[in-house]
Enzyme design. Structure first.
Site, PDB file in Angstrom:
ATOM      1  N   LYS A   1       0.839  -1.203   0.000  1.00 13.11           N
ATOM      2  CA  LYS A   1       0.000   0.000   0.000  1.00 13.11           C
ATOM      3  C   LYS A   1       0.874   1.253   0.000  1.00 13.11           C
ATOM      4  O   LYS A   1       1.622   1.493   0.942  1.00 13.11           O
ATOM      5  CB  LYS A   1      -0.893   0.031   1.248  1.00 13.11           C
ATOM      6  CG  LYS A   1      -1.941   1.145   1.154  1.00 13.11           C
ATOM      7  CD  LYS A   1      -2.650   1.406   2.451  1.00 13.11           C
ATOM      8  CE  LYS A   1      -2.047   2.546   3.234  1.00 13.11           C
ATOM      9  NZ  LYS A   1      -2.095   3.857   2.561  1.00 13.11           N
TER      10      LYS A   1
ATOM     11  N   GLU B   1      10.687   1.872   9.712  1.00 11.12           N
ATOM     12  CA  GLU B   1      11.551   3.017   9.383  1.00 11.12           C
ATOM     13  C   GLU B   1      10.729   4.264   9.682  1.00 11.12           C
ATOM     14  O   GLU B   1       9.784   4.581   8.954  1.00 11.12           O
ATOM     15  CB  GLU B   1      11.935   2.987   7.900  1.00 11.12           C
ATOM     16  CG  GLU B   1      12.688   1.744   7.463  1.00 11.12           C
ATOM     17  CD  GLU B   1      14.076   1.654   8.065  1.00 11.12           C
ATOM     18  OE1 GLU B   1      14.640   2.691   8.459  1.00 11.12           O
ATOM     19  OE2 GLU B   1      14.596   0.530   8.157  1.00 11.12           O
TER      20      GLU B   1
ATOM     21  N   CYS C   1      13.181  12.185   5.469  1.00 10.72           N
ATOM     22  CA  CYS C   1      13.417  11.793   6.863  1.00 10.72           C
ATOM     23  C   CYS C   1      14.863  12.009   7.269  1.00 10.72           C
ATOM     24  O   CYS C   1      15.176  12.066   8.446  1.00 10.72           O
ATOM     25  CB  CYS C   1      13.017  10.334   7.049  1.00 10.72           C
ATOM     26  SG  CYS C   1      13.831   9.273   5.853  1.00 10.72           S
TER      27      CYS C   1
ATOM     28  N   GLU D   1       9.587  16.515  15.144  1.00 13.53           N
ATOM     29  CA  GLU D   1       9.848  16.441  13.708  1.00 13.53           C
ATOM     30  C   GLU D   1       8.888  17.384  12.982  1.00 13.53           C
ATOM     31  O   GLU D   1       7.674  17.234  13.097  1.00 13.53           O
ATOM     32  CB  GLU D   1       9.630  15.007  13.203  1.00 13.53           C
ATOM     33  CG  GLU D   1      10.015  14.843  11.751  1.00 13.53           C
ATOM     34  CD  GLU D   1       9.714  13.456  11.193  1.00 13.53           C
ATOM     35  OE1 GLU D   1       8.613  12.928  11.454  1.00 13.53           O
ATOM     36  OE2 GLU D   1      10.572  12.908  10.481  1.00 13.53           O
TER      37      GLU D   1
HETATM   38  P1  NAD Z   1       2.263   8.064   8.069  1.00 18.02           P
HETATM   39  O1  NAD Z   1       2.754   7.269   9.213  1.00 18.02           O
HETATM   40  O2  NAD Z   1       1.124   8.971   8.277  1.00 18.02           O
HETATM   41  O3  NAD Z   1       1.856   7.125   6.852  1.00 18.02           O
HETATM   42  C1  NAD Z   1       2.740   6.201   6.274  1.00 18.02           C
HETATM   43  C2  NAD Z   1       1.947   5.089   5.637  1.00 18.02           C
HETATM   44  O4  NAD Z   1       1.292   4.352   6.668  1.00 18.02           O
HETATM   45  C3  NAD Z   1       0.845   5.542   4.694  1.00 18.02           C
HETATM   46  O5  NAD Z   1       0.746   4.641   3.612  1.00 18.02           O
HETATM   47  C4  NAD Z   1      -0.388   5.466   5.564  1.00 18.02           C
HETATM   48  O6  NAD Z   1      -1.577   5.301   4.839  1.00 18.02           O
HETATM   49  C5  NAD Z   1      -0.085   4.231   6.393  1.00 18.02           C
HETATM   50  N1  NAD Z   1      -0.798   4.129   7.668  1.00 18.02           N
HETATM   51  C6  NAD Z   1      -1.282   5.122   8.438  1.00 18.02           C
HETATM   52  N2  NAD Z   1      -1.921   4.607   9.514  1.00 18.02           N
HETATM   53  C7  NAD Z   1      -1.823   3.267   9.424  1.00 18.02           C
HETATM   54  C8  NAD Z   1      -2.289   2.185  10.229  1.00 18.02           C
HETATM   55  N3  NAD Z   1      -3.001   2.384  11.331  1.00 18.02           N
HETATM   56  N4  NAD Z   1      -1.995   0.935   9.841  1.00 18.02           N
HETATM   57  C9  NAD Z   1      -1.274   0.706   8.725  1.00 18.02           C
HETATM   58  N5  NAD Z   1      -0.840   1.687   7.906  1.00 18.02           N
HETATM   59  C10 NAD Z   1      -1.100   2.957   8.256  1.00 18.02           C
HETATM   60  O7  NAD Z   1       3.541   8.854   7.537  1.00 18.02           O
HETATM   61  P2  NAD Z   1       3.586   9.914   6.366  1.00 18.02           P
HETATM   62  O8  NAD Z   1       3.022  11.189   6.882  1.00 18.02           O
HETATM   63  O9  NAD Z   1       3.063   9.326   5.118  1.00 18.02           O
HETATM   64  O10 NAD Z   1       5.170  10.060   6.158  1.00 18.02           O
HETATM   65  C11 NAD Z   1       5.959  10.968   6.842  1.00 18.02           C
HETATM   66  C12 NAD Z   1       6.718  10.281   7.949  1.00 18.02           C
HETATM   67  O11 NAD Z   1       7.491   9.213   7.404  1.00 18.02           O
HETATM   68  C13 NAD Z   1       7.721  11.187   8.628  1.00 18.02           C
HETATM   69  O12 NAD Z   1       7.657  10.985  10.015  1.00 18.02           O
HETATM   70  C14 NAD Z   1       9.051  10.714   8.078  1.00 18.02           C
HETATM   71  O13 NAD Z   1      10.154  10.968   8.928  1.00 18.02           O
HETATM   72  C15 NAD Z   1       8.806   9.264   7.931  1.00 18.02           C
HETATM   73  N6  NAD Z   1       9.761   8.681   6.990  1.00 18.02           N
HETATM   74  C16 NAD Z   1      10.724   7.844   7.460  1.00 18.02           C
HETATM   75  C17 NAD Z   1      11.666   7.310   6.600  1.00 18.02           C
HETATM   76  C18 NAD Z   1      12.732   6.375   7.087  1.00 18.02           C
HETATM   77  O14 NAD Z   1      13.348   5.717   6.263  1.00 18.02           O
HETATM   78  N7  NAD Z   1      12.984   6.274   8.371  1.00 18.02           N
HETATM   79  C19 NAD Z   1      11.605   7.626   5.233  1.00 18.02           C
HETATM   80  C20 NAD Z   1      10.611   8.488   4.794  1.00 18.02           C
HETATM   81  C21 NAD Z   1       9.688   9.002   5.671  1.00 18.02           C
END
Ligand code: NAD
Length: 480
Positions: free
Chosen positions: A173, A248, A282, A383
């Site tokens: 997804k 991650e 990130c 963040e």
């Molecule tokens: P998010 O956690 O809101 O969403 C990430 C994904 O998880 C989306 O596909 C979302 O639909 C899904 N999701 C949300 N709730 C869920 C649940 N209850 N169960 C399963 N899936 C669920 O994050 P975002 O806003 O899309 O991304 C930004 C964040 O990602 C920032 O905190 C950033 O630091 C982090 N990030 C980390 C890395 C890394 O490699 N460590 C890389 C890129 C982004």
């Protein structure tokens, strides 16, 4: 434009026929719809993956490798179309999508096409006991991959490529905020001859579609990239089912600048590490600590360099900073800027919304520099994930180390110094999964990638990813 789920090699509508609006952040308008998939759609995708598993897990490594290479080649062939889709969906400058995101998505497939042919496991002879042990690394079965919006195709493929290379079938997804390039990938998978059901891409909200993947009792491993709060939730749901988890998560990365660094290179790279992809990486260095003896010079020069960055439409080739990904995200980022003073900071550059010509409703924000004097302030602890950095002077190595580590995250750190002994001393003590010295975001896909503390559990990249997506089984054979 209606995005569809890609299940069992076919594009299909969601069972409920419910749809979510998809925005173009550069103009702030809806330009399409994506499926609001539910647990029934996830179940159908799971069944397709389960059915495909036996045959896929028994394909030769050569066969798998060739299909992955074909996908990599097709991504490059379709680069202009994919880059355009990514820029429109995400708001990032199209030249960034063309030169970084889409080539990297292709490289992810090519890397794991090669890596799987080199993946090996250990053997242990039990000397004196007439026995040989060897580790069989078998694919797990059906696995779930969930990715965020900031580097949409880049991070999506960083998970699914090793998962399928290792012989698993996948229910994946992408973020509901940037679904377009994952949708377009479906056509490429079909054209590359990936057998039906090996990779199923379903769209929808995290709390419904994502949750259904994590909750599915037979999806035995979850590879997730996203926010720390979501990671905590996923870990809670997955723990009672003993799923394998790779998380991650967020970061609040320090950039530590000592006066003995190569100043011009540092300055140029620090502009990039602060504001690349609108600061929505990130790994961006969002807390900049500068040795006091060069702090005033740095502040003046950094402001002058940031001042030259052009905020504009993602489709202009001279745009440095495009649109933020959504209105909600823009409001969140802007609220940190608006409350900067209350949080103990002083905005020394930027901070305003930008009305871009012919795109006045787009989500644009100036690159913003906030001076702080206490690392414990909210601006240095939470963040922000936008084009906002803080700057602060330090006097001693021990002082800056303490500040760098005094945060709940531990993803990456950047260190600028030409002192080798200091490089080793500081790098060893930093709470970070990745330390860049005199560079930033220089990536070698063989290296372990991931964070410590609240930045996650496990590592992606290279053999780490192939180990994650396989179950090690020790086989002990006694002989006489
Ligand atoms: P998010 O956690 O809101 O969403 C990430 C994904 O998880 C989306 O596909 C979302 O639909 C899904 N999701 C949300 N709730 C869920 C649940 N209850 N169960 C399963 N899936 C669920 O994050 P975002 O806003 O899309 O991304 C930004 C964040 O990602 C920032 O905190 C950033 O630091 C982090 N990030 C980390 C890395 C890394 O490699 N460590 C890389 C890129 C982004």
């Amino acid at each position: 434009m209606k995005i569809k789920n890609y299940i069992n090699g076919e594009y299909v509508n969601p069972i409920s026929n419910n749809w979510i609006e998809n925005y173009n952040p550069s103009i702030g308008e809806v330009y399409g719809q994506l499926p609001d998939s539910n647990s029934q759609d996830v179940e159908i995708a799971y069944k397709a993956a389960e059915t495909a598993f036996q045959s896929w897990s028994e394909t030769t490594l050569d066969e798998r490798s060739q299909i992955l290479s074909k996908i990599a080649k097709l991504i490059i062939e379709k680069l202009p179309e994919l880059a355009m889709a990514e820029a429109k969906d995400n708001g990032k400058p199209i030249h960034v999508a063309k030169s970084i995101d889409i080539p990297r998505a292709s490289a992810n497939f090519q890397f794991f096409a090669n890596a799987i042919t080199q993946f090996a496991s250990e053997a242990h002879e039990s000397v004196g006991q007439n026995a040989i042990n060897f580790t069989l690394r078998q694919p797990i079965g059906v696995v779930g991959c969930i990715s965020p919006w900031n580097l949409p195709l880049y991070l999506f493929t960083w998970k699914i490529a090793p998962a399928i290379a290792a012989g698993n079938c996948v229910v994946a997804k992408p973020s509901e905020i940037t679904p377009m390039t994952a949708y377009l990938l479906g056509e490429i998978l079909t054209e590359a001859g990936l057998p039906k059901g090996v990779l199923n891409i379903i769209h929808g909200l995290g709390t419904t579609t994502g949750q259904a993947i994590v909750e599915h009792p037979n999806i035995k491993a979850i590879s997730f990239t996203g926010g720390t709060k979501t990671g905590v939730h996923i870990a809670k749901v997955a723990a009672p089912m003993f799923k394998k988890l790779s998380l991650e998560l967020g970061g609040k990365n320090p950039a530590i600048i000592f006066s003995d660094c190569d100043y011009n290179e540092m300055l140029q790279t620090t502009v990039r590490s602060s504001f690349a992809n609108q600061g929505q990486i990130c790994l961006c260095g969002s807390r900049i600590f500068v040795e006091a003896s060069i702090y005033q010079k740095f502040k003046t020069d950094f402001i002058a360099a940031v001042c030259k960055l052009k905020v504009g439409s993602p489709f202009n080739n001279n745009t440095d900073i495009g649109a933020l990904v959504s209105k909600t995200h823009l409001n969140k980022v802007k609220s940190y800027v608006d409350n900067a003073e209350q949080y103990g900071g002083k905005v020394v550059f930027g901070g305003n919304l930008v009305a871009v010509e012919s795109s006045e409703n787009g989500y644009y924000l100036e690159p913003t520099i906030i001076e702080v004097n206490d690392n414990s302030c909210i601006l240095n602890q939470e963040e922000i994930f936008g084009p906002v950095v803080t700057i602060m002077p330090f006097n001693e190595e021990s002082e800056v180390l303490a500040m760098a580590n005094d945060v709940s995250y531990g993803l990456s750190a950047t260190l600028w110094t030409n002192d080798l002994k200091r490089t080793m001393r500081v790098s060893k003590q930093l709470d970070a999964g990745i330390v860049w010295v005199n560079t930033w975001l220089l990536r070698d896909l063989r290296t372990p990638f991931g964070g410590m503390k609240n930045s996650g559990v496990g590592r992606e990249g290279g053999l780490e990813a192939l180990r994650f997506f396989t179950e090690p089984k020790n086989i002990c054979i006694k002989y006489n």
